[in-house]
Design a protein around this motif. Structure first.
Motif, PDB file in Angstrom:
ATOM      1  N   ALA A  27       8.208   0.213 -11.341  1.00 43.45           N
ATOM      2  CA  ALA A  27       9.010  -1.014 -11.272  1.00 43.45           C
ATOM      3  C   ALA A  27       9.797  -1.091  -9.964  1.00 43.45           C
ATOM      4  O   ALA A  27       9.861  -2.156  -9.327  1.00 43.45           O
ATOM      5  CB  ALA A  27       9.954  -1.088 -12.470  1.00 43.45           C
ATOM      6  N   ARG A  28      10.370   0.034  -9.554  1.00 42.50           N
ATOM      7  CA  ARG A  28      11.123   0.042  -8.291  1.00 42.50           C
ATOM      8  C   ARG A  28      10.197  -0.185  -7.106  1.00 42.50           C
ATOM      9  O   ARG A  28      10.554  -0.865  -6.143  1.00 42.50           O
ATOM     10  CB  ARG A  28      11.881   1.339  -8.122  1.00 42.50           C
ATOM     11  N   ALA A  29       8.994   0.404  -7.149  1.00 36.28           N
ATOM     12  CA  ALA A  29       8.036   0.202  -6.061  1.00 36.28           C
ATOM     13  C   ALA A  29       7.604  -1.256  -5.991  1.00 36.28           C
ATOM     14  O   ALA A  29       7.459  -1.815  -4.900  1.00 36.28           O
ATOM     15  CB  ALA A  29       6.827   1.108  -6.260  1.00 36.28           C
ATOM     16  N   MET A  30       7.406  -1.886  -7.146  1.00 32.96           N
ATOM     17  CA  MET A  30       6.982  -3.281  -7.164  1.00 32.96           C
ATOM     18  C   MET A  30       8.039  -4.213  -6.579  1.00 32.96           C
ATOM     19  O   MET A  30       7.704  -5.249  -6.009  1.00 32.96           O
ATOM     20  CB  MET A  30       6.617  -3.716  -8.586  1.00 32.96           C
ATOM     21  N   GLU A  31       9.302  -3.844  -6.685  1.00 28.41           N
ATOM     22  CA  GLU A  31      10.360  -4.648  -6.069  1.00 28.41           C
ATOM     23  C   GLU A  31      10.144  -4.754  -4.567  1.00 28.41           C
ATOM     24  O   GLU A  31      10.436  -5.782  -3.955  1.00 28.41           O
ATOM     25  CB  GLU A  31      11.726  -4.032  -6.352  1.00 28.41           C
ATOM     26  N   HIS A  32       9.613  -3.688  -3.965  1.00 26.44           N
ATOM     27  CA  HIS A  32       9.365  -3.683  -2.526  1.00 26.44           C
ATOM     28  C   HIS A  32       8.016  -4.294  -2.188  1.00 26.44           C
ATOM     29  O   HIS A  32       7.864  -4.920  -1.135  1.00 26.44           O
ATOM     30  CB  HIS A  32       9.457  -2.264  -1.975  1.00 26.44           C
ATOM     31  N   VAL A  33       7.037  -4.123  -3.059  1.00 19.20           N
ATOM     32  CA  VAL A  33       5.695  -4.648  -2.801  1.00 19.20           C
ATOM     33  C   VAL A  33       5.714  -6.174  -2.728  1.00 19.20           C
ATOM     34  O   VAL A  33       5.025  -6.765  -1.898  1.00 19.20           O
ATOM     35  CB  VAL A  33       4.695  -4.153  -3.881  1.00 19.20           C
ATOM     36  N   VAL A  34       6.492  -6.825  -3.572  1.00 16.88           N
ATOM     37  CA  VAL A  34       6.518  -8.289  -3.561  1.00 16.88           C
ATOM     38  C   VAL A  34       7.061  -8.840  -2.246  1.00 16.88           C
ATOM     39  O   VAL A  34       6.808 -10.003  -1.909  1.00 16.88           O
ATOM     40  CB  VAL A  34       7.328  -8.860  -4.756  1.00 16.88           C
ATOM     41  N   LYS A  35       7.743  -8.022  -1.462  1.00 10.29           N
ATOM     42  CA  LYS A  35       8.283  -8.459  -0.177  1.00 10.29           C
ATOM     43  C   LYS A  35       7.261  -8.328   0.954  1.00 10.29           C
ATOM     44  O   LYS A  35       7.483  -8.849   2.040  1.00 10.29           O
ATOM     45  CB  LYS A  35       9.524  -7.639   0.169  1.00 10.29           C
ATOM     46  N   LEU A  36       6.147  -7.619   0.715  1.00 10.76           N
ATOM     47  CA  LEU A  36       5.146  -7.386   1.750  1.00 10.76           C
ATOM     48  C   LEU A  36       4.222  -8.587   1.909  1.00 10.76           C
ATOM     49  O   LEU A  36       3.982  -9.332   0.966  1.00 10.76           O
ATOM     50  CB  LEU A  36       4.297  -6.160   1.404  1.00 10.76           C
ATOM     51  N   ASP A  37       3.674  -8.720   3.112  1.00 13.08           N
ATOM     52  CA  ASP A  37       2.652  -9.730   3.322  1.00 13.08           C
ATOM     53  C   ASP A  37       1.279  -9.119   3.021  1.00 13.08           C
ATOM     54  O   ASP A  37       1.180  -7.971   2.584  1.00 13.08           O
ATOM     55  CB  ASP A  37       2.708 -10.291   4.747  1.00 13.08           C
ATOM     56  N   GLU A  38       0.231  -9.891   3.265  1.00 13.50           N
ATOM     57  CA  GLU A  38      -1.117  -9.442   2.897  1.00 13.50           C
ATOM     58  C   GLU A  38      -1.525  -8.153   3.613  1.00 13.50           C
ATOM     59  O   GLU A  38      -2.070  -7.246   2.998  1.00 13.50           O
ATOM     60  CB  GLU A  38      -2.130 -10.542   3.204  1.00 13.50           C
ATOM     61  N   THR A  39      -1.239  -8.047   4.901  1.00 17.89           N
ATOM     62  CA  THR A  39      -1.641  -6.848   5.634  1.00 17.89           C
ATOM     63  C   THR A  39      -0.843  -5.627   5.167  1.00 17.89           C
ATOM     64  O   THR A  39      -1.382  -4.529   5.099  1.00 17.89           O
ATOM     65  CB  THR A  39      -1.460  -7.029   7.155  1.00 17.89           C
ATOM     66  N   GLY A  40       0.412  -5.828   4.838  1.00 16.17           N
ATOM     67  CA  GLY A  40       1.222  -4.724   4.332  1.00 16.17           C
ATOM     68  C   GLY A  40       0.706  -4.222   3.001  1.00 16.17           C
ATOM     69  O   GLY A  40       0.632  -3.013   2.757  1.00 16.17           O
ATOM     70  N   ILE A  41       0.330  -5.143   2.123  1.00 16.84           N
ATOM     71  CA  ILE A  41      -0.210  -4.755   0.822  1.00 16.84           C
ATOM     72  C   ILE A  41      -1.555  -4.052   0.993  1.00 16.84           C
ATOM     73  O   ILE A  41      -1.828  -3.048   0.331  1.00 16.84           O
ATOM     74  CB  ILE A  41      -0.327  -5.981  -0.103  1.00 16.84           C
ATOM     75  N   THR A  42      -2.376  -4.543   1.907  1.00 15.52           N
ATOM     76  CA  THR A  42      -3.673  -3.910   2.159  1.00 15.52           C
ATOM     77  C   THR A  42      -3.484  -2.495   2.680  1.00 15.52           C
ATOM     78  O   THR A  42      -4.165  -1.565   2.231  1.00 15.52           O
ATOM     79  CB  THR A  42      -4.490  -4.745   3.167  1.00 15.52           C
ATOM     80  N   ASP A  43      -2.578  -2.323   3.630  1.00 18.25           N
ATOM     81  CA  ASP A  43      -2.295  -0.986   4.155  1.00 18.25           C
ATOM     82  C   ASP A  43      -1.782  -0.060   3.055  1.00 18.25           C
ATOM     83  O   ASP A  43      -2.176   1.102   2.977  1.00 18.25           O
ATOM     84  CB  ASP A  43      -1.268  -1.053   5.288  1.00 18.25           C
ATOM     85  N   LEU A  44      -0.920  -0.582   2.209  1.00 23.88           N
ATOM     86  CA  LEU A  44      -0.387   0.206   1.098  1.00 23.88           C
ATOM     87  C   LEU A  44      -1.501   0.612   0.132  1.00 23.88           C
ATOM     88  O   LEU A  44      -1.542   1.747  -0.337  1.00 23.88           O
ATOM     89  CB  LEU A  44       0.702  -0.575   0.365  1.00 23.88           C
ATOM     90  N   MET A  45      -2.412  -0.308  -0.146  1.00 24.65           N
ATOM     91  CA  MET A  45      -3.538   0.004  -1.042  1.00 24.65           C
ATOM     92  C   MET A  45      -4.392   1.130  -0.476  1.00 24.65           C
ATOM     93  O   MET A  45      -4.813   2.029  -1.208  1.00 24.65           O
ATOM     94  CB  MET A  45      -4.401  -1.241  -1.271  1.00 24.65           C
ATOM     95  N   ILE A  46      -4.631   1.099   0.827  1.00 21.53           N
ATOM     96  CA  ILE A  46      -5.433   2.150   1.466  1.00 21.53           C
ATOM     97  C   ILE A  46      -4.731   3.497   1.346  1.00 21.53           C
ATOM     98  O   ILE A  46      -5.352   4.513   1.018  1.00 21.53           O
ATOM     99  CB  ILE A  46      -5.703   1.790   2.938  1.00 21.53           C
ATOM    100  N   LEU A  47      -3.420   3.510   1.575  1.00 27.61           N
ATOM    101  CA  LEU A  47      -2.665   4.758   1.452  1.00 27.61           C
ATOM    102  C   LEU A  47      -2.657   5.273   0.016  1.00 27.61           C
ATOM    103  O   LEU A  47      -2.786   6.479  -0.225  1.00 27.61           O
ATOM    104  CB  LEU A  47      -1.229   4.552   1.944  1.00 27.61           C
ATOM    105  N   ILE A  48      -2.511   4.366  -0.948  1.00 22.76           N
ATOM    106  CA  ILE A  48      -2.503   4.771  -2.358  1.00 22.76           C
ATOM    107  C   ILE A  48      -3.865   5.320  -2.755  1.00 22.76           C
ATOM    108  O   ILE A  48      -3.951   6.346  -3.441  1.00 22.76           O
ATOM    109  CB  ILE A  48      -2.093   3.592  -3.261  1.00 22.76           C
ATOM    110  N   GLU A  49      -4.939   4.660  -2.323  1.00 23.64           N
ATOM    111  CA  GLU A  49      -6.284   5.156  -2.643  1.00 23.64           C
ATOM    112  C   GLU A  49      -6.521   6.531  -2.040  1.00 23.64           C
ATOM    113  O   GLU A  49      -7.107   7.406  -2.682  1.00 23.64           O
ATOM    114  CB  GLU A  49      -7.341   4.172  -2.153  1.00 23.64           C
ATOM    115  N   ALA A  50      -6.054   6.754  -0.816  1.00 21.17           N
ATOM    116  CA  ALA A  50      -6.221   8.055  -0.169  1.00 21.17           C
ATOM    117  C   ALA A  50      -5.435   9.130  -0.918  1.00 21.17           C
ATOM    118  O   ALA A  50      -5.936  10.242  -1.126  1.00 21.17           O
ATOM    119  CB  ALA A  50      -5.772   7.980   1.287  1.00 21.17           C
ATOM    120  N   GLU A  51      -4.226   8.818  -1.322  1.00 20.73           N
ATOM    121  CA  GLU A  51      -3.409   9.788  -2.064  1.00 20.73           C
ATOM    122  C   GLU A  51      -4.024  10.081  -3.425  1.00 20.73           C
ATOM    123  O   GLU A  51      -4.057  11.224  -3.869  1.00 20.73           O
ATOM    124  CB  GLU A  51      -1.988   9.258  -2.226  1.00 20.73           C
ATOM    125  N   TYR A  52      -4.537   9.050  -4.079  1.00 23.88           N
ATOM    126  CA  TYR A  52      -5.184   9.239  -5.384  1.00 23.88           C
ATOM    127  C   TYR A  52      -6.402  10.147  -5.232  1.00 23.88           C
ATOM    128  O   TYR A  52      -6.602  11.064  -6.021  1.00 23.88           O
ATOM    129  CB  TYR A  52      -5.603   7.890  -5.968  1.00 23.88           C
TER     130      TYR A  52
END
Length: 66
Positions: A27-52
């Motif tokens: 929930a706390r992470a989502m508070e910050h995600v909603v503030k990101l634009d499309e490229t920020g969310i895409t970059d975050l997804m790549i980092l999350i997939e790599a960590e997973y």
């Protein structure tokens, strides 16, 4: 009401606290995600997939230093 002295009550409470903590983190992470634009969310997804993949992937070769 459940008898709090029964065996296993502490384990159940600990498990429930861990689940709540994980949900609070998301929930706390989502508070910050909603503030990101499309490229920020895409970059975050790549980092999350790599960590997973690093944590739970079947290929553990990335931990080997050559």
């Amino acid at each position: 009401m459940t008898d709090q002295t029964r065996w296993g009550i502490h384990e159940v409470q600990t498990k429930n606290k861990a689940i709540k903590y994980q949900k609070d983190l998301v929930a706390r992470a989502m508070e910050h995600v909603v503030k990101l634009d499309e490229t920020g969310i895409t970059d975050l997804m790549i980092l999350i997939e790599a960590e997973y993949e690093r944590k739970y992937g079947k290929n553990k070769a990335d931990g080997v230093v050559l």
